[in-house]
Design an enzyme around this catalytic site. Sequence first.
Site, PDB file in Angstrom:
ATOM      1  N   ASP A   1      95.640  59.245-131.359  1.00 18.25           N
ATOM      2  CA  ASP A   1      96.581  60.267-131.830  1.00 18.25           C
ATOM      3  C   ASP A   1      96.444  60.567-133.322  1.00 18.25           C
ATOM      4  OD1 ASP A   1      97.673  60.304-129.252  1.00 18.25           O
ATOM      5  OD2 ASP A   1      99.045  58.665-129.743  1.00 18.25           O
TER       6      ASP A   1
ATOM      7  N   LYS B   1      92.735  64.183-133.802  1.00 22.38           N
ATOM      8  CA  LYS B   1      91.306  64.475-133.591  1.00 22.38           C
ATOM      9  C   LYS B   1      91.091  65.871-133.009  1.00 22.38           C
ATOM     10  CE  LYS B   1      90.786  60.838-130.981  1.00 22.38           C
ATOM     11  NZ  LYS B   1      92.105  60.222-131.174  1.00 22.38           N
TER      12      LYS B   1
ATOM     13  N   GLY C   1      95.035  63.120-124.966  1.00 21.24           N
ATOM     14  CA  GLY C   1      95.711  64.410-125.058  1.00 21.24           C
ATOM     15  C   GLY C   1      95.376  65.006-126.400  1.00 21.24           C
ATOM     16  N   HIS C   2      94.469  65.979-126.413  1.00 24.00           N
ATOM     17  CA  HIS C   2      94.069  66.581-127.683  1.00 24.00           C
ATOM     18  C   HIS C   2      94.779  67.920-127.872  1.00 24.00           C
ATOM     19  CE1 HIS C   2      90.184  63.981-127.671  1.00 24.00           C
ATOM     20  NE2 HIS C   2      91.247  63.322-128.031  1.00 24.00           N
TER      21      HIS C   2
ATOM     22  N   GLN D   1      91.012  58.512-127.899  1.00 32.25           N
ATOM     23  CA  GLN D   1      91.741  57.311-128.325  1.00 32.25           C
ATOM     24  C   GLN D   1      91.297  56.922-129.737  1.00 32.25           C
ATOM     25  OE1 GLN D   1      90.320  57.063-124.863  1.00 32.25           O
ATOM     26  NE2 GLN D   1      92.204  58.083-124.309  1.00 32.25           N
TER      27      GLN D   1
HETATM   28  P1  IMP Z   1      95.354  53.423-120.772  1.00 39.80           P
HETATM   29  O1  IMP Z   1      94.201  54.006-121.514  1.00 39.80           O
HETATM   30  O2  IMP Z   1      96.177  54.428-120.047  1.00 39.80           O
HETATM   31  O3  IMP Z   1      94.933  52.276-119.898  1.00 39.80           O
HETATM   32  O4  IMP Z   1      96.358  52.785-121.858  1.00 39.80           O
HETATM   33  C1  IMP Z   1      96.012  51.654-122.641  1.00 39.80           C
HETATM   34  C2  IMP Z   1      96.602  51.758-124.036  1.00 39.80           C
HETATM   35  O5  IMP Z   1      95.962  52.812-124.744  1.00 39.80           O
HETATM   36  C3  IMP Z   1      98.096  52.090-124.056  1.00 39.80           C
HETATM   37  O6  IMP Z   1      98.684  51.460-125.183  1.00 39.80           O
HETATM   38  C4  IMP Z   1      98.130  53.585-124.260  1.00 39.80           C
HETATM   39  O7  IMP Z   1      99.321  54.031-124.842  1.00 39.80           O
HETATM   40  C5  IMP Z   1      96.931  53.758-125.194  1.00 39.80           C
HETATM   41  N1  IMP Z   1      96.319  55.074-125.104  1.00 39.80           N
HETATM   42  C6  IMP Z   1      95.527  55.547-124.123  1.00 39.80           C
HETATM   43  N2  IMP Z   1      95.130  56.804-124.400  1.00 39.80           N
HETATM   44  C7  IMP Z   1      95.661  57.122-125.574  1.00 39.80           C
HETATM   45  C8  IMP Z   1      95.581  58.280-126.424  1.00 39.80           C
HETATM   46  O8  IMP Z   1      94.916  59.270-126.121  1.00 39.80           O
HETATM   47  N3  IMP Z   1      96.275  58.212-127.583  1.00 39.80           N
HETATM   48  C9  IMP Z   1      96.977  57.124-127.953  1.00 39.80           C
HETATM   49  N4  IMP Z   1      97.069  56.024-127.219  1.00 39.80           N
HETATM   50  C10 IMP Z   1      96.420  56.016-126.042  1.00 39.80           C
END
Ligand code: IMP
Length: 423
Positions: free
Chosen positions: A13, A16, A40-41, A224
């Site tokens: 977040d 990007k 989520g971009h 991420q």
């Molecule tokens: P997962 O990727 O859904 O398995 O989540 C694992 C961890 O990564 C959690 O803490 C999510 O909140 C975090 N996470 C996954 N995708 C994003 C992103 O695009 N932005 C911020 N945090 C993310």
Amino acid sequence: MANTILVGAQWGDEGKGKIIDVLTESADVVVRYAGGNNAGHTVIVNGRKSVLHLIPSGILRKNKLCVIGNGVVCDPLGLVHEMEGLAKHGIKVTPKNFVLSETAHVVLPYHRELDSQREVIKGKNKIGTTKRGIGPAYGDKAARVGLRIADLVDSAKLKEKLSARIKENNIVLKSLGAKPLSFKKVFAEYDKAGRFLKPFVQNTVVLLHHAIRRGEDILFEGAQGTFLDIDHGTYPFVTSSNTTAGGACTGSGVPPHRMDRVVGVMKAYTTRVGEGPLPTENQEISDLLHGMGREFGATTGRARRCGWFDSVATRHATMVNGIDDLAVTNLDGLDTVETIKVCIAYRHGKKRYDYVPNDAAILAQCEPVYAEFEGWRTPTDKCKSWKQLPPKARAYLKAIAELTGAKLYIASVGPGREQTIFV
Ligand code: IMP
């Protein structure tokens, strides 16, 4: 522009989406290399907001080829939904501007179910995942039982593989107290999505090498952030892919010596969604940013945890990713703060850390050592150039870039394309 990898230098977040959109202007090809629709971009063009989860943000510009690489786990229903959403806004996604790797792995309903059930079982030790099935999908890939896009777009293969996987996963789901899945229903939905996606599917490794041979410039779009990387993040509070720069090579099939530079994106402060350590977390700054209507997740809508800028973390990110240039976003979020803190080291008992310890439990106990900066207390969102920024904001940006150990390249003072200052 040369071949550029763009990564998040914090916990995701970082903004990007907007920086990718700005850099895409001078790229020919934009490639997503890791993660799935957990990302989520957010991009705002001419005041209209678009949130992209799987398709590279390059799709919002004309004549750019957008590629989902082999390193991505793709939820086909989510992807089709995203394509339909773009079409409603007049953005046509065709095989000319969008290509999907035949070896990307498929996220299936049992992955999402398992993701949710495992979080419930973990209770207070949960990761706080996005529940998009990302971990179980990468788990299947590593266990060599995953379905790939090439299987999805071939009805006979899909039927055979899906039926075996649903049989096995239903046993697991039942044992976890979840409802079993109906093969017939899942097959019908996914086969339909597979037929829709088939024209977009290609060998993207060969395609990218042809683009390189033609001298085209490629932008590798990270998802991420560094500290959510499966190897280099705050394990187990991480996602399940290599979000760092190395992931761009394995997730696309483009070798390291074809990469020219790495751009690291970081906020002027720090945020994180989900569980896990965040040394500079601070209630006051969380309240301030949430009060401004900022820092709510683009995928799940969850309020992000907020804290002061952590230069120990961003310095570590520079090291792991080989960041050359920095894009600092959300500078305007600090416009009203009187005294701004920056973490310059961690203290754990008698030990002082200038790098991020690998043990998440130790990191959670670390106390930040802060340096203080006088706030500029002037709106920056209308500033168009480096010179127009208040001197104290310039000093702050210079200091955090220096502490991070890379060149300051972009300062972003709002979500719009025009709110971008090239330093
Ligand atoms: P997962 O990727 O859904 O398995 O989540 C694992 C961890 O990564 C959690 O803490 C999510 O909140 C975090 N996470 C996954 N995708 C994003 C992103 O695009 N932005 C911020 N945090 C993310």
